[in-house]
Design a protein around this motif. Structure first.
Motif, short mmCIF file in Angstrom:
data_model
loop_
_atom_site.label_atom_id
_atom_site.label_comp_id
_atom_site.label_asym_id
_atom_site.label_seq_id
_atom_site.Cartn_x
_atom_site.Cartn_y
_atom_site.Cartn_z
N ASP A 199 -5.64 -2.29 13.35
CA ASP A 199 -5.02 -1.70 15.28
C ASP A 199 -5.63 -1.38 15.66
N HIS A 200 -6.50 0.10 14.98
CA HIS A 200 -8.02 0.35 16.03
C HIS A 200 -8.77 -0.81 16.91
N ILE A 201 -9.37 -1.24 15.42
CA ILE A 201 -10.25 -2.60 16.34
C ILE A 201 -9.63 -2.88 17.05
N ARG A 202 -8.14 -3.68 17.11
CA ARG A 202 -7.45 -4.63 18.34
C ARG A 202 -7.36 -4.01 19.56
N GLU A 222 -9.92 -10.67 16.73
CA GLU A 222 -11.20 -10.95 16.65
C GLU A 222 -12.06 -10.04 16.14
N TYR A 223 -12.16 -8.98 16.51
CA TYR A 223 -13.86 -8.39 16.65
C TYR A 223 -14.07 -8.20 15.11
N LEU A 230 -18.53 -9.88 12.26
CA LEU A 230 -19.19 -11.05 11.01
C LEU A 230 -20.16 -12.08 10.79
N ASN A 231 -19.58 -12.43 11.97
CA ASN A 231 -20.38 -14.29 12.91
C ASN A 231 -22.08 -13.33 13.31
N ASN A 232 -21.86 -11.62 13.71
CA ASN A 232 -22.72 -11.57 14.46
C ASN A 232 -24.36 -11.34 13.37
N PHE A 244 -14.90 -18.04 7.46
CA PHE A 244 -14.25 -17.07 7.07
C PHE A 244 -12.91 -16.80 8.11
N ASN A 245 -12.18 -15.78 7.72
CA ASN A 245 -11.11 -14.79 8.04
C ASN A 245 -10.58 -14.55 8.14
#
Length: 347
Positions: A162-165, A171-172, A177-179, A185-186
């Motif tokens: 919830d904090h990240i959102r 999607e952060y 991880l993509n960066n 992955f998901n």
């Protein structure tokens, strides 16, 4: 080999195991931490540095052979799960030959339900989100990261999400991880028991046999890669990496006690373990950074699916890997190790 860690720089990684068997090292910049005067937890490691560490991993035929032999040996004792039901990844952080870190695996590229292993990228994503905003973690967020990583508290884990959102959007964690180089992955879902409602129902999608269409998924190699970055203090920042390791460090003898036996149950006295695990009705997964009494350091990631009840497959694998790293080069006949004392309760 081509999808070893499913990294965006996969061509660089593939070159490590080619050209007549010679190892080609990826240059890693020594200027790995930004000069920010912010909280040490947010002195960010450049994504390129984390990516280069992962690309510097070399695929080891010796470790592949060792992992396959051990899996076959332990499955012959467990008998209630099949080889396709397990994925095992092993990274030697500091190989005896002095070369770059080496990885071997069985089914390490197979995407599987992430379960509680998703707690690690969630914590990293929150440190990253706050760091890139130039802030610091409020006390409540620090407490939630600690409870999530140390205690496997899924209420706290959901608050991390919830904090990240709220800071960066839903999607952060995937973006972070993509960066740093991961692909395919998901990790964007809250932990839900029972039937999901509201936004959880919307994001999880169609119900499948054991989870949902958009459930959290990752590979054993990716889980191992996260702990390998922690070993180098290269997940988000040195401060964040050290905090996460502190939260996931467990006294060995206490970690051996519990309803589900994991990696710690197979380790000798004097070992140190930094670990995260997760389980559901039919899955038990664990990834760990291990330091043996002889100083050898390695990452072990095991993902297992069982049919009837949890097995001791993970501690059996852990026990044999630890024994071989304590006493041998790891390339001899596995039958030489059959005298290892039996693990209590093996079935």
């Amino acid at each position: 080999m081509r999808k070893l860690l499913a990294l965006s720089a996969i061509a660089a990684m593939a070159s490590l195991a080619t050209a007549g068997g010679e190892d080609v090292k990826v240059e890693v910049s020594k200027s790995r931490v930004s000069s920010s005067k912010a909280d040490p937890a947010f002195r960010m490691v450049p994504a390129s540095y984390s990516n280069a560490l992962l690309c510097n991993l070399r695929r080891s035929e010796r470790l592949d052979k060792m992992v396959n032999e051990i899996v076959d040996q332990e499955l012959s004792q467990v008998r209630t799960i099949n080889k396709e039901d397990v994925a095992v990844s092993l990274i030697e952080v500091c190989p005896d030959d002095g070369g770059p870190a080496a990885i071997g695996h069985l089914h390490g590229e197979d995407m599987r339900y992430a379960s509680g292993l998703a707690r690690v990228p969630y914590a990293a994503a929150l440190y990253s989100a706050k760091g890139r905003n130039g802030g610091s973690l409020p006390g409540g967020m620090k407490a939630d990261i600690m409870a999530s990583l140390r205690d496997a508290n899924y209420g706290a884990t959901n608050r991390l999400i919830d904090h990240i959102r709220a800071i960066k959007g839903g999607e952060y964690a995937n973006v972070y991880l993509n960066n740093i180089g991961f692909e395919n992955f998901n990790v964007n879902q809250r932990f839900v028991t029972g039937d999901p409602t509201g936004i959880d129902a919307d994001t999880l999608g169609r119900k499948l046999h054991m989870n949902f269409e958009n459930s959290n998924r990752m590979t054993s190699n990716q889980a191992a890669g996260l702990f390998y970055l922690l070993a180098h203090d290269a997940l988000v920042s040195p401060g964040a990496s050290q905090a996460m390791k502190a939260y996931m460090h467990h006294p060995l003898e206490q970690k051996k006690i519990g309803p589900l036996q994991g990696i710690a149950a197979g380790l000798p006295v004097g070992s140190k373990i930094v670990t995260a695990n997760g389980y559901s009705v039919r899955n038990y997964h664990e990834a760990a950074l291990i330091t043996l009494p002889n100083g050898k350091k390695y990452v072990l990631s095991v993902m297992s699916k069982y049919n009837d009840y949890p097995t001791v497959f993970i501690p059996l694998v852990s026990r044999t890997i630890a024994f071989r790293m304590m006493t041998s080069t790891g390339d001899e006949d596995p039958s030489l190790h059959n005298y290892i004392p039996a693990l209590a309760g093996a079935r």
